[in-house]
Design a protein around this motif. Structure first.
Motif, PDB file in Angstrom:
ATOM      1  N   GLU A  44       0.698  -1.326   0.040  1.00  0.00           N
ATOM      2  CA  GLU A  44      -0.002   0.030  -0.060  1.00  0.00           C
ATOM      3  C   GLU A  44       1.047   1.225   0.170  1.00  0.00           C
ATOM      4  O   GLU A  44       0.373   2.333  -0.280  1.00  0.00           O
ATOM      5  N   GLU A  60      -3.574  -6.362  -2.029  1.00  0.00           N
ATOM      6  CA  GLU A  60      -4.272  -6.049  -0.472  1.00  0.00           C
ATOM      7  C   GLU A  60      -3.528  -5.197   0.097  1.00  0.00           C
ATOM      8  O   GLU A  60      -2.201  -5.434   0.270  1.00  0.00           O
ATOM      9  N   ASN A  61      -4.158  -4.269   0.859  1.00  0.00           N
ATOM     10  CA  ASN A  61      -3.671  -3.403   1.757  1.00  0.00           C
ATOM     11  C   ASN A  61      -3.474  -4.461   3.030  1.00  0.00           C
ATOM     12  O   ASN A  61      -4.400  -4.796   3.613  1.00  0.00           O
ATOM     13  N   ASP A  65      -4.867   1.599   5.850  1.00  0.00           N
ATOM     14  CA  ASP A  65      -6.032   2.023   4.847  1.00  0.00           C
ATOM     15  C   ASP A  65      -6.110   3.298   4.640  1.00  0.00           C
ATOM     16  O   ASP A  65      -7.005   3.938   3.940  1.00  0.00           O
ATOM     17  N   THR A  66      -5.256   4.037   5.388  1.00  0.00           N
ATOM     18  CA  THR A  66      -5.211   5.743   5.283  1.00  0.00           C
ATOM     19  C   THR A  66      -3.696   6.170   5.232  1.00  0.00           C
ATOM     20  O   THR A  66      -2.969   5.518   5.771  1.00  0.00           O
ATOM     21  N   HIS A  88      -5.732   4.136  -3.769  1.00  0.00           N
ATOM     22  CA  HIS A  88      -6.229   2.900  -3.027  1.00  0.00           C
ATOM     23  C   HIS A  88      -6.164   2.802  -1.508  1.00  0.00           C
ATOM     24  O   HIS A  88      -6.448   1.984  -0.917  1.00  0.00           O
ATOM     25  N   LEU A  89      -5.978   4.167  -1.004  1.00  0.00           N
ATOM     26  CA  LEU A  89      -6.151   4.325   0.527  1.00  0.00           C
ATOM     27  C   LEU A  89      -6.949   5.455   0.884  1.00  0.00           C
ATOM     28  O   LEU A  89      -7.177   6.317  -0.575  1.00  0.00           O
ATOM     29  N   LEU A 127      -6.778  -2.129  10.067  1.00  0.00           N
ATOM     30  CA  LEU A 127      -5.766  -1.490   9.678  1.00  0.00           C
ATOM     31  C   LEU A 127      -5.408   0.073  10.056  1.00  0.00           C
ATOM     32  O   LEU A 127      -6.208   0.672  10.552  1.00  0.00           O
TER      33      LEU A 127
END
Length: 195
Positions: A44, A60-61, A65-66, A88-89, A127
């Protein structure tokens, strides 16, 4: 509670860029072994165009996620025509000068950064939050950082942009959790904050 991780590249002497913030000299160490590690362990953290180029756009992360970055870090993407470099984030940019967000996926934080990070950390989710840079916001968020992932490149800058800018002297203790050495001389160290 979600954790805030400062995942950052730096020189041996702790600079994340030259006095203007340029760290392009570190790109020379992005060899096959190290890129393989990054794409399999922290996919990520690869910008969206790089993910597409590497064929990992659907990866996949695994950790985050941020992403939070400062205006200087975000400007690099803007200068390349990318308004959402990590599509993707969930993307946040700390800036008092950017104004309105140029992309619907990007939230601009122009107020209390620490309060916004505390809100993010309190959200449900497995995450974490990736602090991408830069120096000034890392300094501002030092007390909120739960983990450091430091990619140390075998270069000495002598001066430049420190990992934590504008903090003054204070001691924050972290415990070393792991070290990974690569044949190109890069080290990746993971530290957890001692609370």
């Amino acid at each position: 509670m979600r954790k805030l991780t400062y995942f950052v590249a730096c020189s041996i002497d702790g600079f994340i860029g030259d006095p203007d913030g340029d760290a392009s000299s570190m790109y020379a160490f992005l060899d096959e072994e190290f890129i393989g590690y990054l794409t399999s362990t922290y996919p990520e953290t690869i910008a969206t165009p790089g993910r597409v180029q590497m064929g990992i756009e659907d990866a996949e992360n695994l950790h985050f996620d941020t992403v939070i970055q400062g205006r200087g870090s975000y400007q690099v993407g803007l200068d390349a025509g990318l308004t959402s470099p990590y599509a993707h984030l969930r993307e946040l940019v700390a800036s008092r000068t950017l104004g309105a967000s140029p992309d619907p996926n990007v939230e601009v934080i122009d107020g209390d950064l620490v309060a916004r990070v505390r809100e993010l950390k309190a959200e449900d989710g497995k995450l974490g939050i990736w602090l991408c840079g830069g120096s000034r916001i890392a300094g501002e968020l030092l007390d909120e950082i739960d983990e450091l992932v430091i990619k140390t490149y075998p270069q000495v800058y002598g001066s430049g942009m420190p990992m934590f800018g504008g903090t003054g002297f204070s001691v924050s203790d972290f415990a070393l959790e792991s070290v990974r050495a690569f044949s190109n001389g890069v080290l990746v160290r993971v530290y957890a904050r001692k609370r």
